[in-house]
Design a protein around this motif. Sequence first.
Motif, mmCIF file in Angstrom:
data_model
loop_
_atom_site.group_PDB
_atom_site.id
_atom_site.type_symbol
_atom_site.label_atom_id
_atom_site.label_comp_id
_atom_site.label_asym_id
_atom_site.label_seq_id
_atom_site.Cartn_x
_atom_site.Cartn_y
_atom_site.Cartn_z
ATOM 1 N N ASP A 8 -38.870 -21.777 -29.139
ATOM 2 C CA ASP A 8 -39.620 -23.015 -29.401
ATOM 3 C C ASP A 8 -39.108 -24.205 -28.584
ATOM 4 O O ASP A 8 -38.693 -25.231 -29.135
ATOM 5 N N HIS A 10 -41.062 -25.825 -26.390
ATOM 6 C CA HIS A 10 -42.161 -26.782 -26.519
ATOM 7 C C HIS A 10 -42.167 -27.889 -25.456
ATOM 8 O O HIS A 10 -42.269 -29.088 -25.788
ATOM 9 N N ASP A 36 -43.302 -19.948 -27.616
ATOM 10 C CA ASP A 36 -43.569 -21.391 -27.629
ATOM 11 C C ASP A 36 -42.707 -22.117 -26.584
ATOM 12 O O ASP A 36 -41.960 -23.058 -26.892
ATOM 13 N N HIS A 118 -42.042 -13.691 -32.036
ATOM 14 C CA HIS A 118 -42.247 -15.122 -32.268
ATOM 15 C C HIS A 118 -42.230 -15.408 -33.777
ATOM 16 O O HIS A 118 -41.270 -15.937 -34.288
ATOM 17 N N HIS A 152 -39.013 -23.031 -36.600
ATOM 18 C CA HIS A 152 -38.257 -24.178 -36.059
ATOM 19 C C HIS A 152 -37.028 -24.576 -36.873
ATOM 20 O O HIS A 152 -36.641 -25.736 -36.852
HETATM 21 FE FE LIG Z 1 -43.247 -23.429 -32.185
#
Ligand SMILES: [Fe+2]
Length: 246
Positions: A8, A10, A36, A118, A152
């Motif tokens: 993640d 991002h 991500d 994921h 997260h």
């Molecule tokens: Fe995410």
Amino acid sequence: MRYLILSDIHSNQEALRAVLSFVRRKPWDKVVVLGDVVGYGADPNQTVDMLRALKPLVVVRGNHDKVCSGLENGELFNRIALEAAMWTRKKLTRSNLQWLRKLPQGPVEVDGKFAICHGTPIDEDAYIFGELEALNVFRHTDFPISFFGHSHFPVVFALSPEAITTVLTVAPSFRFKLRPGVRYLINPGSVGQPRDGSPLSSFAIFDGDTGTVTFHRLNYQVGRTQRKILDAGLPRPLADRLSIGR
Ligand SMILES: [Fe+2]
């Protein structure tokens, strides 16, 4: 073999840069990424370029990678996530768009030692928030060790023959020794958008020889990342949440 485990990110270039500069002093052999890579932040191409330069062993796709690269239309996304995804799709270079489209769906087994995914090893888009979801995953899979992202926050779920337990990590650096006969679901936390109430970037290093996972939390230039998000015209809550880790 030591694995750098990132999830993640991002599109948060500053957070990824802080992680990579920190691990220059920590020995690691291979990098794996739990999806991500993009979505939310203002630096999708820089982030993908930095990651590709590391030559990761495996990168599984996340829900944001699918929507940002046009594999899915994001009908389940909220308005803010969708707006950021459409912005990202327009910004990505053709090469990075293709790279994201080709990312495999998890779970992927790594060196016969552990699996990465994921959301969960059953459903890449599902969440593991607590022990009930973790137990369901343990019951329907047989991987001894799986690393997952999507929620997260850094956490370890451990299933022994007697009980399931949760370990929430709070220290800036936390070592966790895996025990034989116990199965694990492990989230290294989010590099680029932590949601456990701490703004610090989160990642892990797994030593496959000693069976040790070390979680790290790092400061990065949050203000700079926030400014870029606002300057790009992305929704303000995406910038605000970074300073409170939500
Ligand atoms: Fe995410």
